[in-house]
Design a protein around this motif. Structure first.
Motif, mmCIF file in Angstrom:
data_model
loop_
_atom_site.group_PDB
_atom_site.id
_atom_site.type_symbol
_atom_site.label_atom_id
_atom_site.label_comp_id
_atom_site.label_asym_id
_atom_site.label_seq_id
_atom_site.Cartn_x
_atom_site.Cartn_y
_atom_site.Cartn_z
ATOM 1 N N THR A 1 -10.992 4.367 -9.418
ATOM 2 C CA THR A 1 -9.946 4.858 -8.527
ATOM 3 C C THR A 1 -9.954 4.029 -7.248
ATOM 4 O OG1 THR A 1 -11.507 6.502 -7.684
ATOM 5 C CG2 THR A 1 -10.011 7.203 -9.438
ATOM 6 N N LEU A 2 -8.930 4.226 -6.423
ATOM 7 C CA LEU A 2 -8.799 3.429 -5.208
ATOM 8 C C LEU A 2 -9.014 4.277 -3.961
ATOM 9 C CD1 LEU A 2 -5.688 1.235 -6.118
ATOM 10 C CD2 LEU A 2 -8.084 0.537 -6.083
ATOM 11 N N CYS A 3 -9.700 3.692 -2.995
ATOM 12 C CA CYS A 3 -9.924 4.329 -1.698
ATOM 13 C C CYS A 3 -9.445 3.388 -0.596
ATOM 14 C CB CYS A 3 -11.413 4.621 -1.490
ATOM 15 S SG CYS A 3 -12.078 5.910 -2.568
ATOM 16 N N LYS B 1 -5.548 -1.781 6.838
ATOM 17 C CA LYS B 1 -5.994 -0.823 5.838
ATOM 18 C C LYS B 1 -5.606 -1.333 4.453
ATOM 19 C CE LYS B 1 -6.028 3.405 8.599
ATOM 20 N NZ LYS B 1 -5.524 4.792 8.723
ATOM 21 N N VAL B 2 -6.596 -1.394 3.552
ATOM 22 C CA VAL B 2 -6.357 -1.898 2.199
ATOM 23 C C VAL B 2 -7.049 -0.978 1.195
ATOM 24 C CG1 VAL B 2 -6.135 -4.304 2.914
ATOM 25 C CG2 VAL B 2 -8.388 -3.405 2.331
ATOM 26 N N GLU C 1 -20.261 0.358 -9.292
ATOM 27 C CA GLU C 1 -19.897 0.163 -10.696
ATOM 28 C C GLU C 1 -18.987 -1.051 -10.867
ATOM 29 O OE1 GLU C 1 -19.815 2.905 -9.053
ATOM 30 O OE2 GLU C 1 -20.873 4.493 -10.149
ATOM 31 N N TYR C 2 -18.072 -1.221 -9.917
ATOM 32 C CA TYR C 2 -17.148 -2.358 -9.974
ATOM 33 C C TYR C 2 -17.899 -3.679 -9.804
ATOM 34 C CZ TYR C 2 -12.891 -5.056 -9.035
ATOM 35 O OH TYR C 2 -11.873 -5.966 -9.091
ATOM 36 N N ILE C 3 -18.816 -3.712 -8.841
ATOM 37 C CA ILE C 3 -19.596 -4.932 -8.603
ATOM 38 C C ILE C 3 -20.481 -5.250 -9.806
ATOM 39 C CG2 ILE C 3 -21.434 -5.933 -7.190
ATOM 40 C CD1 ILE C 3 -20.273 -4.420 -4.810
ATOM 41 N N SER D 1 0.828 -1.208 0.000
ATOM 42 C CA SER D 1 0.000 0.000 0.000
ATOM 43 C C SER D 1 0.862 1.257 0.000
ATOM 44 C CB SER D 1 -0.925 -0.001 1.218
ATOM 45 O OG SER D 1 -1.824 -1.086 1.173
ATOM 46 N N SER D 2 1.914 1.258 0.806
ATOM 47 C CA SER D 2 2.770 2.446 0.889
ATOM 48 C C SER D 2 3.521 2.693 -0.412
ATOM 49 C CB SER D 2 3.768 2.299 2.043
ATOM 50 O OG SER D 2 4.686 1.243 1.793
ATOM 51 N N GLN D 3 3.778 1.622 -1.181
ATOM 52 C CA GLN D 3 4.506 1.750 -2.443
ATOM 53 C C GLN D 3 3.580 1.748 -3.664
ATOM 54 O OE1 GLN D 3 8.053 2.137 -2.579
ATOM 55 N NE2 GLN D 3 7.504 2.572 -0.455
ATOM 56 N N ASN D 4 2.262 1.756 -3.408
ATOM 57 C CA ASN D 4 1.263 1.764 -4.488
ATOM 58 C C ASN D 4 1.452 0.605 -5.463
ATOM 59 O OD1 ASN D 4 -0.154 4.141 -3.677
ATOM 60 N ND2 ASN D 4 1.532 5.372 -4.477
#
Length: 266
Positions: free
Chosen positions: A203-205, A213-214, A222-224, A46-49
């Motif tokens: 986008t990612l949240c 945290k993920v 929309e994704y579903i 997560s920290s390194q995307n």
């Protein structure tokens, strides 16, 4: 006679208690090891995307069977770690290699966090027939170990025909065969190919999942719907992962020239 029986019973109780204590210690050791390794790995990616996704069959099966618990996790205790803390030797994740922007930097940070990492490479079958490039090796699998638990990161590549492919895990002669119990790996015994699933741009949240945290798609509905259709709320009793999702597209047949790579017997 009565005294002997009491001594025998006492000895049996002591032996049983000791065995149970050893089992608890073993379970607790693997419980903590798995939780710690997965948590650190997710923090790192997560920290390194680095966009990894979970492909571990055991955990996915547990999540599928306990879907109601996942939906209600915010209302209960998240410290129980119902899924990622199941005792096991590995947790399997995957990524698409072209999305990994800083591989070397990622590994330096992983080692600083205590991971021992092994990279497994092999020839790129996409370059067969190109004399100047046919011997080029690409990373296929990464195994990062922390204490007694290891993360197996499977690398996917795009292949002609619009599908995703991962390679066979072949250990070279200099590889430490005792680094991890390789025979227990869920992926790598054979090459694998999977249909590509088409999704709208998202986008990612951040969200919290089992005390971690993920990243998840911000455009959740929309994704579903892309994966399960507009009627995703209606239970489906027969589901075929190869045909049922509305965003799956047929890929045709394997080119004969690739059969030697994708069809292997052991």
């Amino acid at each position: 006679m009565s005294r002997i029986n009491k001594n025998v019973i006492l000895a049996l109780l002591t032996l049983t208690s000791s065995a149970f204590l050893l089992f608890q210690l073993y379970y607790y050791k693997h419980y903590l090891s798995a939780k710690r390794a997965v948590k650190k790995f997710i923090m790192l990616t997560s920290s390194q995307n680095v966009p990894v996704f979970l492909i571990d069959p055991l955990i996915l099966e547990l999540i599928d069977k306990s879907f109601e618990q996942v939906k209600n996790v915010s209302h209960g205790s998240t410290s129980e770690c119902k899924f990622f803390c199941v005792p096991r030797d590995f947790t399997a994740f995957a990524l698409q290699y072209h999305l990994w922007k800083n591989e070397e930097g990622w590994f330096r940070i992983a080692e600083n966090m205590g991971f021992q990492c092994l990279k497994i490479e092999s020839k790129d079958p996409r370059l067969d027939g190109i004399d100047s490039l046919s011997g080029t090796e690409i990373p296929l699998h990464y195994i990062c170990k922390l204490a007694s638990h290891a993360i197996h990161l499977v690398v996917f590549y795009e292949r002609s025909g619009n599908y995703l492919w991962h390679g066979h895990l072949r250990l070279k002669g200099h590889t430490d065969k005792k680094f991890v119990p390789f025979r227990k790996l869920q992926f790598g015994r054979y090459p694998g190919a999977f249909d590509r699933y088409l999704f709208p741009k998202f986008t990612l949240c951040w969200t919290e999942f089992v005390d971690m945290k993920v990243h998840v798609p911000c455009e959740t509905i929309e994704y579903i719907e892309a994966n399960y259709g507009k009627t995703w709320k209606i239970p489906v009793k027969t589901w075929d992962w190869k045909r049922s999702p509305p965003n799956v597209r047929p890929n045709g047949v394997w080119p004969i020239s690739e059969w030697d790579e994708v069809i292997q017997l052991y």
